[in-house]
Write an enzyme that holds these catalytic residues in place. Structure first.
Site, mmCIF file in Angstrom:
data_model
loop_
_atom_site.group_PDB
_atom_site.id
_atom_site.type_symbol
_atom_site.label_atom_id
_atom_site.label_comp_id
_atom_site.label_asym_id
_atom_site.label_seq_id
_atom_site.Cartn_x
_atom_site.Cartn_y
_atom_site.Cartn_z
ATOM 1 N N HIS A 188 4.064 8.004 41.478
ATOM 2 C CA HIS A 188 3.813 8.850 40.312
ATOM 3 C C HIS A 188 2.385 9.361 40.206
ATOM 4 C CE1 HIS A 188 7.640 8.511 38.110
ATOM 5 N NE2 HIS A 188 7.712 7.288 38.600
ATOM 6 N N LYS A 194 -1.435 15.424 25.556
ATOM 7 C CA LYS A 194 -1.201 14.519 26.683
ATOM 8 C C LYS A 194 -2.330 13.487 26.689
ATOM 9 C CE LYS A 194 -1.261 18.207 29.206
ATOM 10 N NZ LYS A 194 -0.283 18.380 30.277
ATOM 11 N N ARG A 195 -2.247 12.483 27.568
ATOM 12 C CA ARG A 195 -3.326 11.513 27.640
ATOM 13 C C ARG A 195 -4.642 12.234 27.930
ATOM 14 N NH1 ARG A 195 -1.915 5.882 27.677
ATOM 15 N NH2 ARG A 195 -4.141 5.523 27.906
ATOM 16 N N LYS A 234 -7.011 16.086 33.545
ATOM 17 C CA LYS A 234 -6.158 16.969 32.730
ATOM 18 C C LYS A 234 -6.972 18.091 32.078
ATOM 19 C CE LYS A 234 -2.743 13.318 31.879
ATOM 20 N NZ LYS A 234 -1.500 13.896 32.406
ATOM 21 N N THR A 267 5.768 16.310 32.447
ATOM 22 C CA THR A 267 7.071 16.585 31.826
ATOM 23 C C THR A 267 6.898 17.310 30.499
ATOM 24 O OG1 THR A 267 7.042 14.330 30.937
ATOM 25 C CG2 THR A 267 8.377 14.714 32.905
ATOM 26 N N LYS A 292 9.147 20.362 28.493
ATOM 27 C CA LYS A 292 9.576 20.313 27.086
ATOM 28 C C LYS A 292 9.158 21.588 26.358
ATOM 29 C CE LYS A 292 9.120 15.352 27.418
ATOM 30 N NZ LYS A 292 8.182 14.229 27.309
#
Length: 817
Positions: free
Chosen positions: A344, A535-536, A541, A643, A647
């Site tokens: 992952h 998100k985290r 990111k 993911t 969504k």
């Protein structure tokens, strides 16, 4: 002839019949005998008084359940004072925050799909007493509070003490003529709690089994005998700490002893449970030890969700070799056929590498087994590549540099028959870079399984207005066959339908605006573009890139307040790992910028910045349906899949993103022209690494970037602490692995295209519909079908399980074994 009943016994029978609702006690006896027989067959030959008590209690409960439900239905239908507001009830329910970031949520989607597809599947994990922390923002900083999610109990779970299992730690290994024994261990009990996982309209209810640690009753009994009773009782907590709290790190490895205990605890309990179930159904005890488990891989498939359950491989080998007395070669063949491994992440700091001395102390027998696995593995490599010592070093399960460590990803690859990444681009990186030597050795072992999301939760439940609109046009079958969403392309020219989709979005935005105003006391313009990144919080990111764009927009408004500007509400949310200093500083920067932007009268309603506190699943269900623009802006080659991107796409948001993770396949499905793609590709990042990334060159060349960085650096957003963000600015200039400055110019220009399209509602809505129509691939049903067919050797079933009308049969069928 039966002895006549006394008056007292007759009255007791009448009373039981009245309370329980059965016509004669014979019915109760029948149920009682069935429950008692079930207990005896399962556990022992002789019943104890406790067995009789539980058999009777379960029998009574079975007969009460039907009446209980009918009674409550009657109250609800006949008494308006007891009417319930479902939304209010949903707000009461606690989030079960038992995972970190997207990985735990992905597992939940997979469980939903496995039940909906009729696959006989179980989800196993730990029943953490405290889940992922609750995030509070105080003075702009993240503060962590314990997530006591079980304080009111959990109505969905059922404890199964009859299936409690021992898990061993520490001790020593003894080699005898009868075989190898792991002795003098400390025992912790694993108590299972079962949660039902219902499929969609197929009557299937699968099981999620979570383990809770319990100290055995004789724990430290020696201390009792010498009088230190209090200390012995307190020491019970040490055993039960195993399931006390979830480690809150995402994409970062923390090598603590308690974490290793948790990882072994869940696999040891699970494998005992799996083998018990196998022996109860398919095990042929008349077979020799060598052949008794031949059918095991045909009946059992175990998917390792990242490396956290990697110890399942040596544990299954220990069970087969030491306990079941299988020869090593046979045990290894079965083990490899049983396991498959999903990778992952490609971030090196996230890959688990456990110190050998810690494993030796905690799990001495497992270290021996890992060494044996490694020796046989390296013998094979040496035979294929003689004299290639460097290859042996690279492929070893044991890393020697900087202290001996076990590379858990290597253990998973060697011990599994299939290895997969979770998006095409990620799987390619896994094969060609991260595990290149292994994929060259066994290319057929490596696969791709692009992640997915369940449309039941992420459309029907969280966005019923949009779900209903779609169903009116193409029918309801898309809920279980999301490929049918492509039928929506037929309505791209339907102005009324496009307007209805826009209306649903506006209603969702209005509702979320009211939520934001209530929670954050900031006046929101519901017709502004809702630009969302949730998100985290992590450097890769690139929430920093988003924040720099907000500062740039702010500066443009201040420079020319009268210029036409598309209003935006920028929403950023997510948790930082408690020990991740830079991520916490990023949150402080966002909240500091928000403080200036939101209170500047010149800016007014043109631009707002909100940091969404305590982002979690229940909050995602609110914000995702209200989003116009989804930010998926990680550096190319760093996000395995994502993911959240899926969504947002399904719920009618457009995506601004890099060619990273599943964004690549989203662009393939919808057409790249229907996403806002910007920035470096994977090969560009590699070329820049080779050349050398010089952040200062971008800073000097781009005036707007320079202005934004100078403002952050000199305290414009932190006037009381001008040096507050020095570490952050220093990182951006000299230690930024994720190259924020390199993508800044392309990102800002792409955002201008977003604003331009937003001013044309019809064109925007057409692109929205194209994205919804193209989102069908990203259903977790598709993902699970691929796992089932390509890895687990299973076929989904569309059989609808018939419901038993017999109340006494219902409970055990529902709870299962």
């Amino acid at each position: 002839m039966a002895k006549p009943l006394t008056d007292q016994e007759k009255r007791r029978q009448i009373s039981i019949r009245g309370i329980v609702g059965v016509e004669n006690v014979a019915e109760l006896k029948k149920g009682f005998n069935r429950h008692l027989h079930f207990t005896l067959v399962k556990d022992r030959n002789v019943a104890t008084p406790r067995d009789y008590f539980f058999a009777l209690a379960h029998t009574v409960r079975d007969h009460l359940v039907g009446r209980w439900i009918r009674t409550q239905q009657y109250y609800y239908e006949k008494c308006p004072k007891l009417g319930l507001d479902m939304e209010e009830l949903e707000e009461i329910e606690e989030d079960a925050g038992l995972g970190n970031g997207g990985l735990g949520r992905l597992a939940a989607c997979f469980l939903d799909s496995m039940a909906t597809l009729g696959l006989a599947a179980y989800g196993y994990g730990i029943r953490y007493e405290y889940g992922i922390f609750n995030q509070k923002i105080r003075d702009g900083w993240q503060i962590e509070e314990a997530d006591d999610w079980l304080r009111h109990g959990n109505p969905w779970e059922k404890a199964r003490p009859e299936f409690m299992l021992p898990v061993h730690f520490y001790g020593r290994v003894e080699h005898t003529e009868a075989g190898t024994k792991w002795i003098d261990t400390q025992v912790v009990l694993a108590l299972p709690y079962d949660t039902p996982v219902p499929g969609y309209l197929n009557n299937t209810v699968n099981t999620m089994r979570l383990w809770s640690a319990r100290a055995p009753n004789d724990f430290n009994l020696r201390d009792f005998n010498v009088g230190d009773y209090i200390q012995a009782v307190l020491d019970r907590n040490l055993a039960e700490n195993i399931s006390r709290v979830l480690y809150p790190n995402d994409n970062f490895f923390e090598g603590k002893e308690l974490r290793l205990k948790q990882e072994y605890f869940v696999v040891a309990a699970t494998l005992q449970d799996v083998i018990r179930r196998f022996k109860a159904s398919k095990f042929d005890s008349s077979n020799s030890a060598e052949t008794a488990f031949d059918a095991f891989p045909d009946q059992v498939a175990i998917q390792l969700n990242d490396t956290h359950p990697a110890l399942a491989i040596p544990e299954l080998m220990r069970i087969f070799v030491d306990i079941e007395k299988l020869p090593w070669s046979k045990a290894w063949e079965i083990t490899q056929k049983t396991f498959a491994y999903t990778n992952h992440t490609v971030l090196p700091e996230a890959l688990e590498r456990w110190p050998v001395e810690l494993v030796e102390k905690l799990l001495p027998r497992h270290l021996q087994i890992i060494y044996e696995i490694n020796q046989k593995h390296l013998d094979k490599i040496a035979a294929l590549f003689p004299q290639d010592v460097d290859r042996l070093r690279r492929m070893s399960l044991i890393e020697e540099e900087g202290g001996k460590r076990i590379n858990m990803a290597h253990l998973c690859i060697v011990g599994s028959h299939a290895v997969n990444g979770v998006a095409k681009i990620h799987s390619d990186i896994v094969k060609t870079q991260v595990f290149k030597d292994f994929s060259e050795l066994e290319p057929d072992k490596f696969q791709n399984k692009t992640n997915g999301i369940t449309p039941r939760r992420w459309l029907l439940l969280c966005n019923p207005g949009l779900a209903e609109l779609i169903a009116e046009k193409i029918g309801e079958d898309y809920v279980k066959d999301s490929s049918q969403l492509t039928k929506l392309n037929s309505f791209l020219g339907d102005d009324i339908f496009l307007r209805e989709i826009s209306n649903v979005k506006q209603e969702n935005k209005l509702k979320f605006s009211q939520f934001l105003e209530k929670e954050y006391k900031v006046k929101i313009n519901p017709s502004s573009m809702f630009d969302v990144q949730v998100k985290r919080i992590h450097e890769y990111k690139r929430q920093l890139l988003n924040c720099l764009h907000v500062v740039t927009m702010y500066n443009r408004i201040k420079k020319d307040p009268k210029k036409l500007f598309v209003p935006r509400t920028v929403i950023i949310g997510g948790k930082a790992a408690p020990g991740y200093h830079m991520a916490k500083l990023i949150i402080k920067l966002i909240t500091s910028v928000a403080e200036v932007v939101n209170n500047d009268p010149v800016v007014g309603s043109k631009l707002k910045l909100i940091f969404l506190e305590n982002y979690r699943v229940s909050l995602a269900e609110k914000v995702i349906p209200a989003t116009d623009l989804s930010e998926q802006i990680s550096t190319a080659g760093t996000e395995a899949s994502g993911t959240g991107n899926m969504k947002f796409m399904l719920n009618g948001a457009l995506t601004i993103g890099t060619m990273d993770g599943a964004n690549v396949e989203m662009a393939e499905e919808a057409g790249e022209e229907n996403l806002f793609i910007f920035g470096m590709r994977v090969e560009d990042v590699a070329a820049l690494d080779k050349k050398g990334y010089a952040a200062k060159e971008y800073y000097e060349a781009l005036p707007e970037l320079k202005l934004a960085i100078d403002q952050i650096d000199k305290g414009f957003f932190s006037p009381k602490q001008p040096d507050l963000f020095k570490d952050l600015v220093n990182m951006l200039f000299y230690h930024d692995r994720f190259k924020v400055f390199a993508d800044y110019e392309a990102y800002v220009k792409c955002q201008e295209k977003v604003s331009q399209l937003y001013m044309n509602p019809k064109a925007w809505n057409i692109m929205v519909l194209k994205n919804i129509a193209a989102s069908g691939k990203f259903s977790s049903d598709r993902t699970i079908k691929e796992y089932a067919q390509d890895i687990w050797n299973m076929e989904p079933s569309d059989i609808k399980i018939s419901l038993s009308s017999e109340p006494s049969g219902g409970a055990n069928k529902a709870y299962g074994k």
